[in-house]
Design a protein around this motif. Structure first.
Motif, PDB file in Angstrom:
ATOM      1  N   GLY A  76     101.962   2.164  -2.404  1.00 25.04           N
ATOM      2  CA  GLY A  76     102.300   3.399  -3.102  1.00 25.04           C
ATOM      3  C   GLY A  76     103.735   3.420  -3.587  1.00 25.04           C
ATOM      4  O   GLY A  76     104.020   3.894  -4.694  1.00 25.04           O
ATOM      5  N   GLY A  83      98.452   9.729  -2.678  1.00 23.63           N
ATOM      6  CA  GLY A  83      99.345   8.575  -2.670  1.00 23.63           C
ATOM      7  C   GLY A  83     100.420   8.786  -1.630  1.00 23.63           C
ATOM      8  O   GLY A  83     100.416   9.783  -0.906  1.00 23.63           O
ATOM      9  N   ASN A  84     101.360   7.889  -1.576  1.00 23.41           N
ATOM     10  CA  ASN A  84     102.456   8.042  -0.614  1.00 23.41           C
ATOM     11  C   ASN A  84     103.487   6.967  -0.894  1.00 23.41           C
ATOM     12  O   ASN A  84     103.264   6.041  -1.680  1.00 23.41           O
ATOM     13  CB  ASN A  84     101.959   7.933   0.830  1.00 23.41           C
ATOM     14  CG  ASN A  84     102.714   8.861   1.753  1.00 23.41           C
ATOM     15  OD1 ASN A  84     103.873   9.193   1.494  1.00 23.41           O
ATOM     16  ND2 ASN A  84     102.073   9.296   2.826  1.00 23.41           N
ATOM     17  N   SER A  85     104.624   7.086  -0.232  1.00 22.51           N
ATOM     18  CA  SER A  85     105.676   6.086  -0.303  1.00 22.51           C
ATOM     19  C   SER A  85     106.337   6.004   1.062  1.00 22.51           C
ATOM     20  O   SER A  85     106.189   6.899   1.900  1.00 22.51           O
ATOM     21  CB  SER A  85     106.706   6.436  -1.385  1.00 22.51           C
ATOM     22  OG  SER A  85     107.453   7.576  -1.020  1.00 22.51           O
ATOM     23  N   SER A 112      99.762  13.363  -7.960  1.00 20.28           N
ATOM     24  CA  SER A 112      99.337  11.971  -8.086  1.00 20.28           C
ATOM     25  C   SER A 112     100.544  11.038  -8.188  1.00 20.28           C
ATOM     26  O   SER A 112     101.692  11.469  -8.342  1.00 20.28           O
ATOM     27  CB  SER A 112      98.457  11.801  -9.327  1.00 20.28           C
ATOM     28  OG  SER A 112      99.195  12.093 -10.503  1.00 20.28           O
ATOM     29  N   THR A 113     100.255   9.759  -8.116  1.00 14.40           N
ATOM     30  CA  THR A 113     101.289   8.743  -8.307  1.00 14.40           C
ATOM     31  C   THR A 113     101.888   8.828  -9.705  1.00 14.40           C
ATOM     32  O   THR A 113     103.080   8.559  -9.890  1.00 14.40           O
ATOM     33  CB  THR A 113     100.684   7.353  -8.068  1.00 14.40           C
ATOM     34  OG1 THR A 113     100.180   7.272  -6.732  1.00 14.40           O
ATOM     35  CG2 THR A 113     101.714   6.256  -8.281  1.00 14.40           C
ATOM     36  N   GLN A 173      95.800   3.468  -2.758  1.00 10.11           N
ATOM     37  CA  GLN A 173      95.312   4.239  -3.898  1.00 10.11           C
ATOM     38  C   GLN A 173      95.853   3.587  -5.164  1.00 10.11           C
ATOM     39  O   GLN A 173      97.007   3.790  -5.544  1.00 10.11           O
ATOM     40  CB  GLN A 173      95.801   5.686  -3.783  1.00 10.11           C
ATOM     41  CG  GLN A 173      95.491   6.580  -4.973  1.00 10.11           C
ATOM     42  CD  GLN A 173      94.032   6.943  -5.084  1.00 10.11           C
ATOM     43  OE1 GLN A 173      93.225   6.081  -5.404  1.00 10.11           O
ATOM     44  NE2 GLN A 173      93.696   8.188  -4.818  1.00 10.11           N
ATOM     45  N   THR A 174      95.028   2.798  -5.806  1.00  6.04           N
ATOM     46  CA  THR A 174      95.464   2.094  -7.009  1.00  6.04           C
ATOM     47  C   THR A 174      95.238   2.897  -8.281  1.00  6.04           C
ATOM     48  O   THR A 174      95.729   2.515  -9.344  1.00  6.04           O
ATOM     49  CB  THR A 174      94.726   0.748  -7.132  1.00  6.04           C
ATOM     50  OG1 THR A 174      93.316   0.984  -7.166  1.00  6.04           O
ATOM     51  CG2 THR A 174      95.067  -0.159  -5.961  1.00  6.04           C
ATOM     52  N   ILE A 226      96.348   5.564 -10.353  1.00  2.00           N
ATOM     53  CA  ILE A 226      97.591   6.327 -10.384  1.00  2.00           C
ATOM     54  C   ILE A 226      97.406   7.736 -10.930  1.00  2.00           C
ATOM     55  O   ILE A 226      98.258   8.604 -10.692  1.00  2.00           O
ATOM     56  CB  ILE A 226      98.649   5.589 -11.212  1.00  2.00           C
ATOM     57  CG1 ILE A 226      98.214   5.470 -12.678  1.00  2.00           C
ATOM     58  CG2 ILE A 226      98.945   4.227 -10.621  1.00  2.00           C
ATOM     59  CD1 ILE A 226      99.279   4.896 -13.580  1.00  2.00           C
TER      60      ILE A 226
END
Length: 336
Positions: free
Chosen positions: A88, A282-284, A187-188, A274-275, A277
């Motif tokens: 992510g 998602g996350n980081s 979302s991303t 989670q590809t 986007i």
């Protein structure tokens, strides 16, 4: 003839010039201060890395190599890893660069080559002020306004380019006017967009400085050969600033990898790779640390320290690579 024969021999040009006087006390003090400053920076970096390593050693020993391959984050159950949050993080940074690079390139070229002199100083100050805006302000703008008012953008992207795997959203029909908007927010894509706005001033600053250092003689030579303004930019400025463009982009990447508050305010945390986007979730790594720090157990804190060490190493690698590219770009070897 006698005077010419009696003249002292001239030293070859490749030999270093002879120092007339030895460096004084002020020069020695200044050199010592500079050396201490450089060592202090290295010491701080080493201290931070050693601190994260010692604090995360318990988590590393418990998880082992699974720390890099596990997607879940349940440290109290010994089921945790950074696979999902690391992917992510890279996805958010990639979206940020896709947004920031063309903006930074266009603004840098306009300021350095096309803007009038009076407007150039104002634009430079405005771009620099964008870098001074707190990240929480960008996060508020993205979470409260942008992702809800601009929800038609990810829906259109999913409708037109849904055949691309990472632009498809599972379980949502983009042609359905009654479909909920919740699938396209948090979302991303939105996190990367906001982070791209944040890192754009840093990339633009490096590019602008690199473009302005293009040799004036080569600029005039291009004009003398009949080149237009764009022809001169394409044949002189852009090749000369190639190293600065790459270095500035990598510096922006290092900044995007560590962004915390804006990402935590926008994205919905999901501990799975989670590809897609455009889809919600998602996350980081940095957002994970900010969200779980207050309620973490002692072992959970060790796991967060281990995640922080992984992000620290990744950011160092990116920044060192950027510094090397920028240092090489100063020679102007990329110009034709």
């Amino acid at each position: 003839m006698t005077l010419l024969m009696d003249a002292p021999p001239v030293a070859p040009p490749d030999e270093p010039r002879r120092r007339v006087t030895a460096p004084g006390g002020v020069d020695r003090v200044f050199r010592l201060l500079l050396r201490c400053a450089g060592l202090a920076v290295l010491a701080v970096m080493a201290t931070v890395g050693l601190f994260l390593l010692t604090q995360g050693a318990e988590a590393f020993s418990a998880a082992g190599f699974d720390f890099l391959t596990t997607q879940a984050w349940e440290p109290d159950s010994l089921n945790f890893g950074i696979a999902a949050v690391l992917v992510g993080t890279l996805l958010i940074a990639s979206v940020a660069l896709v947004v920031a690079f063309p903006l930074a390139l266009g603004v840098a070229l306009y300021i350095s080559e096309y803007a009038p002199r009076r407007l150039k100083r104002a634009l430079t100050s405005m771009v620099d002020l964008m870098a001074a805006v707190p990240s929480v302000v960008y996060g508020l703008f993205g979470s409260v306004y942008l992702q809800w008012q601009g929800v038609d953008v990810p829906r259109w992207l999913s409708l037109q380019f849904g055949w691309v795997p990472f632009l498809h959203v599972d379980g949502v029909d983009p042609t359905d006017p009654l479909a909920t908007d919740a699938a396209y927010v948090t979302s991303t894509f939105w996190a990367g967009l906001i982070v791209g706005f944040m890192v754009m001033p840093f990339i633009c600053s490096v590019m602008r400085e690199s473009f302005t250092q293009a040799p004036q003689g080569e600029r005039e030579g291009a004009y003398a050969l009949g080149a237009t303004r764009w022809g001169m930019v394409r044949s002189v400025v852009l090749p000369f600033g190639r190293g600065g463009m790459i270095g500035g982009t990598m510096l922006g990447l290092g900044r995007a990898l560590g962004e915390t508050i804006a990402v935590a305010m926008i994205i919905a945390p999901v501990f799975a790779i989670q590809t897609q986007i455009l889809g919600s979730g998602g996350n980081s790594v940095s957002a994970l640390i900010a969200q779980r720090w207050g309620a973490a157990s002692p072992f959970g804190l060790s796991a967060l320290m281990a995640a922080g060490l992984a992000l620290f190493v990744l950011t160092l690698v990116v920044n060192f690579a950027a510094s090397a590219v920028i240092a090489r770009s100063r020679s102007g070897q990329g110009s034709d």
